[in-house]
Design an enzyme around this catalytic site. Structure first.
Site, PDB file in Angstrom:
ATOM      1  N   ARG A  96       0.841  -1.189   0.000  1.00  0.00           N
ATOM      2  CA  ARG A  96       0.000   0.000   0.000  1.00  0.00           C
ATOM      3  C   ARG A  96       0.879   1.242   0.000  1.00  0.00           C
ATOM      4  O   ARG A  96       1.725   1.394   0.879  1.00  0.00           O
ATOM      5  CB  ARG A  96      -0.921   0.010   1.230  1.00  0.00           C
ATOM      6  CG  ARG A  96      -1.768   1.274   1.290  1.00  0.00           C
ATOM      7  CD  ARG A  96      -2.615   1.390   2.542  1.00  0.00           C
ATOM      8  NE  ARG A  96      -3.240   2.710   2.569  1.00  0.00           N
ATOM      9  CZ  ARG A  96      -3.249   3.511   3.625  1.00  0.00           C
ATOM     10  NH1 ARG A  96      -2.661   3.122   4.747  1.00  0.00           N
ATOM     11  NH2 ARG A  96      -3.802   4.712   3.565  1.00  0.00           N
ATOM     12  N   GLU A 149      -7.359   8.681   6.336  1.00  0.00           N
ATOM     13  CA  GLU A 149      -7.635   9.333   7.611  1.00  0.00           C
ATOM     14  C   GLU A 149      -8.115  10.788   7.489  1.00  0.00           C
ATOM     15  O   GLU A 149      -7.442  11.734   7.924  1.00  0.00           O
ATOM     16  CB  GLU A 149      -6.392   9.268   8.506  1.00  0.00           C
ATOM     17  CG  GLU A 149      -5.941   7.848   8.763  1.00  0.00           C
ATOM     18  CD  GLU A 149      -4.952   7.748   9.878  1.00  0.00           C
ATOM     19  OE1 GLU A 149      -4.429   8.781  10.332  1.00  0.00           O
ATOM     20  OE2 GLU A 149      -4.688   6.620  10.333  1.00  0.00           O
ATOM     21  N   TYR A 190      -4.096   1.639  15.747  1.00  0.00           N
ATOM     22  CA  TYR A 190      -2.857   1.762  16.522  1.00  0.00           C
ATOM     23  C   TYR A 190      -3.057   1.508  17.994  1.00  0.00           C
ATOM     24  O   TYR A 190      -2.191   0.940  18.665  1.00  0.00           O
ATOM     25  CB  TYR A 190      -2.223   3.144  16.295  1.00  0.00           C
ATOM     26  CG  TYR A 190      -1.611   3.261  14.923  1.00  0.00           C
ATOM     27  CD1 TYR A 190      -2.334   3.745  13.832  1.00  0.00           C
ATOM     28  CD2 TYR A 190      -0.308   2.815  14.682  1.00  0.00           C
ATOM     29  CE1 TYR A 190      -1.782   3.809  12.566  1.00  0.00           C
ATOM     30  CE2 TYR A 190       0.256   2.869  13.430  1.00  0.00           C
ATOM     31  CZ  TYR A 190      -0.496   3.374  12.378  1.00  0.00           C
ATOM     32  OH  TYR A 190       0.058   3.425  11.115  1.00  0.00           O
ATOM     33  N   GLU A 248      -3.368  -0.068   8.099  1.00  0.00           N
ATOM     34  CA  GLU A 248      -2.174   0.323   8.867  1.00  0.00           C
ATOM     35  C   GLU A 248      -2.233  -0.278  10.274  1.00  0.00           C
ATOM     36  O   GLU A 248      -3.288  -0.244  10.901  1.00  0.00           O
ATOM     37  CB  GLU A 248      -2.049   1.846   9.026  1.00  0.00           C
ATOM     38  CG  GLU A 248      -1.633   2.567   7.777  1.00  0.00           C
ATOM     39  CD  GLU A 248      -1.522   4.065   7.985  1.00  0.00           C
ATOM     40  OE1 GLU A 248      -1.175   4.500   9.102  1.00  0.00           O
ATOM     41  OE2 GLU A 248      -1.823   4.822   7.037  1.00  0.00           O
ATOM     42  N   ASN A 253      -7.156   1.788  10.041  1.00  0.00           N
ATOM     43  CA  ASN A 253      -5.796   2.107  10.508  1.00  0.00           C
ATOM     44  C   ASN A 253      -5.814   2.054  12.029  1.00  0.00           C
ATOM     45  O   ASN A 253      -6.252   3.007  12.676  1.00  0.00           O
ATOM     46  CB  ASN A 253      -5.376   3.520  10.057  1.00  0.00           C
ATOM     47  CG  ASN A 253      -5.124   3.621   8.571  1.00  0.00           C
ATOM     48  OD1 ASN A 253      -5.248   2.630   7.857  1.00  0.00           O
ATOM     49  ND2 ASN A 253      -4.772   4.807   8.094  1.00  0.00           N
ATOM     50  N   HIS A 258      -2.901  11.088   0.728  1.00  0.00           N
ATOM     51  CA  HIS A 258      -2.333  10.844   2.060  1.00  0.00           C
ATOM     52  C   HIS A 258      -1.685  12.137   2.538  1.00  0.00           C
ATOM     53  O   HIS A 258      -0.486  12.211   2.814  1.00  0.00           O
ATOM     54  CB  HIS A 258      -1.311   9.707   2.010  1.00  0.00           C
ATOM     55  CG  HIS A 258      -1.053   9.056   3.335  1.00  0.00           C
ATOM     56  ND1 HIS A 258      -1.189   7.701   3.571  1.00  0.00           N
ATOM     57  CD2 HIS A 258      -0.661   9.586   4.510  1.00  0.00           C
ATOM     58  CE1 HIS A 258      -0.865   7.434   4.833  1.00  0.00           C
ATOM     59  NE2 HIS A 258      -0.562   8.542   5.431  1.00  0.00           N
TER      60      HIS A 258
HETATM   61  N1  LIG Z   1      -4.007   8.565  20.881  1.00  0.00           N
HETATM   62  N2  LIG Z   1      -4.001   8.143  19.834  1.00  0.00           N
HETATM   63  N3  LIG Z   1      -4.082   7.867  18.834  1.00  0.00           N
HETATM   64  C1  LIG Z   1      -3.856   7.196  17.688  1.00  0.00           C
HETATM   65  C2  LIG Z   1      -4.287   8.104  16.584  1.00  0.00           C
HETATM   66  C3  LIG Z   1      -3.401   7.854  15.453  1.00  0.00           C
HETATM   67  C4  LIG Z   1      -3.510   9.031  14.519  1.00  0.00           C
HETATM   68  N4  LIG Z   1      -2.395   8.960  13.563  1.00  0.00           N
HETATM   69  C5  LIG Z   1      -2.363   8.031  12.676  1.00  0.00           C
HETATM   70  O1  LIG Z   1      -3.218   7.200  12.582  1.00  0.00           O
HETATM   71  C6  LIG Z   1      -1.189   8.036  11.722  1.00  0.00           C
HETATM   72  C7  LIG Z   1      -1.359   7.273  10.531  1.00  0.00           C
HETATM   73  C8  LIG Z   1      -0.925   7.872   9.210  1.00  0.00           C
HETATM   74  O2  LIG Z   1      -1.685   7.318   8.144  1.00  0.00           O
HETATM   75  C9  LIG Z   1       0.564   7.629   8.921  1.00  0.00           C
HETATM   76  O3  LIG Z   1       0.968   8.479   7.863  1.00  0.00           O
HETATM   77  C10 LIG Z   1       1.393   7.857  10.179  1.00  0.00           C
HETATM   78  O4  LIG Z   1       2.775   7.760   9.881  1.00  0.00           O
HETATM   79  C11 LIG Z   1       0.980   6.776  11.188  1.00  0.00           C
HETATM   80  C12 LIG Z   1       1.849   6.822  12.443  1.00  0.00           C
HETATM   81  O5  LIG Z   1       1.589   8.003  13.155  1.00  0.00           O
HETATM   82  C13 LIG Z   1      -0.475   6.878  11.543  1.00  0.00           C
END
Ligand SMILES: N=[N+]=NCCCCNC(=O)[C@@H]1[C@H]2[C@H](O)[C@@H](O)[C@H](O)[C@@H](CO)[C@@H]12
Length: 443
Positions: free
Chosen positions: A76, A166, A296, A352, A294, A120
């Site tokens: 991706r 996102e 985390y 993700e 996505n 993105h």
């Molecule tokens: N509390 N808490 N919260 C978790 C909320 C996460 C919000 N940030 C993302 O999801 C970004 C997504 C992005 O696509 C990628 O471009 C970023 O590199 C990754 C890593 O940061 C993740």
């Protein structure tokens, strides 16, 4: 464990254009809002920017070789809008589209299926400067034209597409909290931006149906599992509203054609609700094919009336990543199940999942055991969701390479592969790369 996943399950890695490509001023590419933002003093840690990043633009063959050796069957990545349309509209930049043609052709040669994200976060700066970017309703037309162009260019070989990555971040992190480009801080504006992003998502899906007859298209959202701090009525209500803000606003609305009602009422009473014109909600809810999740971490929420959301995030007690995010794989299974049950029973890809670790080179190697443990536990959680009946189709680890982590710059490392920024961007596979390779090899 891989063998217990369905035949044809996509195992991949994920990246994004501004975070890895570099060549930000090369071969006719136009600047994006991140070019501008990252060059503004104080906006990005240590003044880091994506001018060079991981130099993937020149080293993509080497990076594809890393994917081939890893054994993934999908990759991706995102297209830089201003690399193919330097001013966001008008004439295509052939050198830009040639890069993506070479990338896609090489991936297919080695048996890796591309999944392409249209947007993105790296909006062409010209559109931001000339028409106020995502604050303008006209963006749906420009995004639609850009989408049609790339569908025509690459849709013969790329069969899995994501409209937006996102929209929660491209609206609220960028226009409410101001931590991401363009760094504004106003709730009404961020809700207007969210509305224009969702309109653009719908427009891109409609263009897709005209151009790519044998592909699928989806939307990838922030997917944070929200839990109340206590079992009190107040905290449970606060968590419900916060879940609507982070998740429901972008998962529910494209399905139902309505914003989550309790939260919309709160915004309406405060006079910050987005302006909705005739036909908007129909466009936003144009049927699409799959969800991108996505995932985390989770957010633990308690009542806090001073905030318009009526809540605040509290620090959970679990072990945390270098981003300060709790490691909570149970939340992935719960989130997948909720998404499948409540948001249209669509196929889901985990687009993700990964963690930032304090990765250190020791004798030329990185023993990132924490990341191996994180991956094991989240793979297991994904399997549990599958067994519970979720139509899970794939899992993309974030990320292949250490890369430009937005306002954190290069200080946060998410890669399966270490990038030595001091030594010519040398790629060094970490322990987790070999764990994932062995996982993919084993039946
Ligand atoms: N509390 N808490 N919260 C978790 C909320 C996460 C919000 N940030 C993302 O999801 C970004 C997504 C992005 O696509 C990628 O471009 C970023 O590199 C990754 C890593 O940061 C993740």
């Amino acid at each position: 464990m891989r063998a217990v996943f369905p035949e044809g399950f996509l195992w991949g890695v994920a990246t994004a254009s501004y975070q890895i490509e570099g060549a930000d001023f090369e071969d006719g590419k136009g600047p994006s809002i991140w070019t501008d933002f990252s060059h503004r003093p104080g906006k990005v840690n240590s003044g880091d920017n994506g001018d060079v990043a991981c130099d993937h633009y020149h080293r993509f063959s080497e990076d594809i070789e890393l994917m081939k050796q890893l054994g993934v069957n999908s990759y991706r990545f995102s297209i830089s809008w201003s690399r193919v349309l330097p001013e966001g509209r008008g004439k295509i930049n052939r050198k830009g589209s040639d890069f993506y043609n070479k990338l896609i052709d090489r991936l297919l040669e080695v048996g890796i299926q591309p999944m392409v994200t249209l947007y993105h976060w790296d909006l062409p700066l010209e559109l931001h400067r000339k028409i106020d970017g995502w604050e303008s309703r006209d963006m749906r037309h420009y995004f639609g034209d850009y989408s049609s162009l790339v569908f025509s260019e690459f849709g013969d070989r790329v069969k899995h597409w994501i409209t937006l990555n996102e929209p929660y971040c491209s609206s609220h992190v960028s226009y409410l909290w101001g931590e991401h480009a363009p760094g504004k801080r106003d709730l009404k504006t961020s809700l207007t931006v969210a509305h224009n992003l969702l309109l653009s998502h719908g427009e891109a899906v409609r263009r897709f149906r005209e151009v790519v007859k044998d592909g699928t298209i989806g939307l990838a959202n922030v997917s944070t599992f929200v839990e109340p701090a206590t079992d009190s009525k107040e905290d449970r209500w606060a968590a419900r509203i916060r879940d609507q803000f982070i998740n429901g606003w972008f998962f529910e609305t494209p399905i139902t054609g309505e914003y989550p009602s309790e939260l919309f009422k709160r915004f309406n009473d405060a006079g910050v609700q987005p302006l909705i014109e005739d036909g908007d909600m129909d466009l936003i809810s144009t049927p699409f094919d799959f969800w991108g999740v996505n995932y985390y971490t989770r957010n633990v929420i308690r009542k806090e009336e001073s905030s318009i959301l009526g809540s605040e995030v509290v620090q959970g007690e679990l072990a945390k990543t270098e981003m300060g995010w709790e490691v909570y794989p149970e939340g992935l299974e719960a989130f997948l199940y909720k998404t499948f049950k409540e948001y249209g029973k669509k196929p889901i890809y985990i687009t993700e999942n990964g963690m930032a670790c304090k990765d250190k080179l020791t004798d030329g190697f990185v023993e990132d055991f924490e990341r191996v443990d994180y991956m094991k536990r989240h793979f297991s959680s994904a399997l549990s969701a599958l067994k519970a009946g979720v139509d899970l189709r794939g899992f993309y680890v974030w990320s292949l390479l250490d890369n430009f982590e937005w306002s954190y710059g290069y200080s946060k490392r998410f890669g399966l592969v270490y990038v030595d920024y001091e030594k010519g961007l040398k790629r060094i596979p970490k322990r987790s790369y070999y764990y994932y390779r062995d996982f993919l090899e084993r039946d």
